[in-house]
Write an enzyme that holds these catalytic residues in place. Structure first.
Site, short mmCIF file in Angstrom:
data_model
loop_
_atom_site.label_atom_id
_atom_site.label_comp_id
_atom_site.label_asym_id
_atom_site.label_seq_id
_atom_site.Cartn_x
_atom_site.Cartn_y
_atom_site.Cartn_z
N THR A 36 6.99 -4.76 -1.24
CA THR A 36 7.74 -5.99 -0.98
C THR A 36 9.07 -5.95 -1.73
OG1 THR A 36 5.54 -7.02 -1.02
CG2 THR A 36 7.41 -8.48 -0.72
N LYS A 99 -0.60 -7.86 -11.71
CA LYS A 99 0.38 -6.90 -11.23
C LYS A 99 0.02 -5.51 -11.75
CE LYS A 99 4.66 -7.81 -11.40
NZ LYS A 99 4.72 -7.08 -10.12
N GLY A 100 0.69 -4.52 -11.17
CA GLY A 100 0.48 -3.16 -11.65
C GLY A 100 -0.20 -2.26 -10.65
N GLY A 101 -0.39 -2.77 -9.42
CA GLY A 101 -0.95 -1.91 -8.37
C GLY A 101 -0.12 -0.65 -8.20
N GLY A 102 1.20 -0.78 -8.43
CA GLY A 102 2.09 0.38 -8.34
C GLY A 102 2.26 1.09 -9.68
N GLU A 108 7.82 -3.85 -15.72
CA GLU A 108 7.97 -5.13 -15.02
C GLU A 108 7.92 -6.29 -16.01
OE1 GLU A 108 6.03 -3.75 -10.74
OE2 GLU A 108 4.77 -4.76 -12.19
C1 5RP Z 1 3.75 -2.76 -8.98
C2 5RP Z 1 3.38 -4.17 -8.73
C3 5RP Z 1 3.63 -4.70 -7.36
O1 5RP Z 1 4.43 -5.84 -7.47
C4 5RP Z 1 2.34 -5.05 -6.72
O2 5RP Z 1 1.51 -3.90 -6.71
C5 5RP Z 1 2.54 -5.55 -5.29
O3 5RP Z 1 2.99 -4.53 -4.48
P1 5RP Z 1 3.26 -4.70 -2.93
O4 5RP Z 1 4.51 -5.53 -2.79
O5 5RP Z 1 3.43 -3.29 -2.43
O6 5RP Z 1 2.05 -5.37 -2.33
O7 5RP Z 1 2.92 -4.88 -9.58
O8 5RP Z 1 3.39 -2.35 -10.27
#
Ligand code: 5RP
Length: 225
Positions: A36, A99-102, A108
């Site tokens: 996003t 947060k932190g999926g990425g 952040e």
């Molecule tokens: C990365 C994050 C992202 O904001 C979270 O993973 C959401 O990602 P996406 O917009 O691809 O759904 O915290 O560390």
């Protein structure tokens, strides 16, 4: 029926409208990480002559900003930013987030802490009544991986090492399932206090200021308290 991608685009577009009044020759915008945030970066390129620069929360976002010709500043050169824009893996109605999926959670949290406002952009699937279905990412110094995992188990969590992944800071990520998150602020402080934890992906002590959540019937604005 809008696709998830189209919903993300709507949220990113809403954030671009939101930041427009803040633009000026001295303005620095904080930029998050994820799919996003990528859409926000792509749109931000149209404002590139109307701001001083950006601060990125990851190498990945920095590279994307640079590809668009958007100046990327070192956070050490920046005293304040009016807005930080980023996605989330989960957000509740109190605007606490996971947060932190990425894997970019630490940078952040740092960049967001320097900004006056955190605008969370997401599609409505990220809005939850209670945080915790999404495993909580925790950035950990490698030598402390097992010790931290044991402490997280005492809190009811099942920590799994994110394999093949090293953060921009050279650390590992534990994805922690099974936590009961009744009090996100307290749990954030508790986990951050475990020796070896760099930071956890709860953004509750300092949550979002505003959420722009794209729905099938338009972008819903959820203000923080
Ligand atoms: C990365 C994050 C992202 O904001 C979270 O993973 C959401 O990602 P996406 O917009 O691809 O759904 O915290 O560390």
């Amino acid at each position: 029926m809008l696709t998830q991608q189209q919903l993300k685009q709507q949220a990113a577009d809403a954030a671009l409208d939101y930041i427009e009044p803040f633009l000026g020759p001295q303005t620095v915008i904080g930029v998050g990480t994820g799919s996003t945030a990528d859409l926000f970066i792509d749109g931000l390129s149209r404002y590139k002559t109307r701001l001083l620069g950006t601060v990125a929360s990851s190498e990945r976002s920095a590279a994307r900003l640079a590809r668009h010709g958007l100046p990327v500043l070192d956070l050490n050169e920046v005293r304040s930013m009016p807005v930080y824009v980023d996605g989330a893996d989960e957000i509740d109605t109190g605007l606490h987030m996971i947060k932190g999926g990425g894997g970019a959670l630490t940078r952040e949290k740092i960049v967001a802490s320097v900004a006056e406002r955190f605008v969370c952009i997401a599609d409505e699937s990220k809005l939850v009544r209670r945080l915790g279905a999404f495993p909580l990412p925790v950035e950990v110094i490698g030598m402390a991986r097992e010790a931290v995992s044991r402490r997280l188990a005492e809190l009811g969590g099942r920590a799994a090492l994110r394999t093949g992944f090293v953060t921009d800071n050279g650390n590992v990520i534990l994805d922690v399932a099974g936590l009961r998150i009744d009090d996100p602020k307290r749990l954030e402080a508790t986990i951050n206090n475990i020796p070896g934890v760099v930071t956890c992906g709860l953004f509750a002590l300092s949550g979002a200021t505003l959420a722009l959540l794209a729905t099938q019937s338009g972008v819903r604005r959820l203000p923080g308290s």
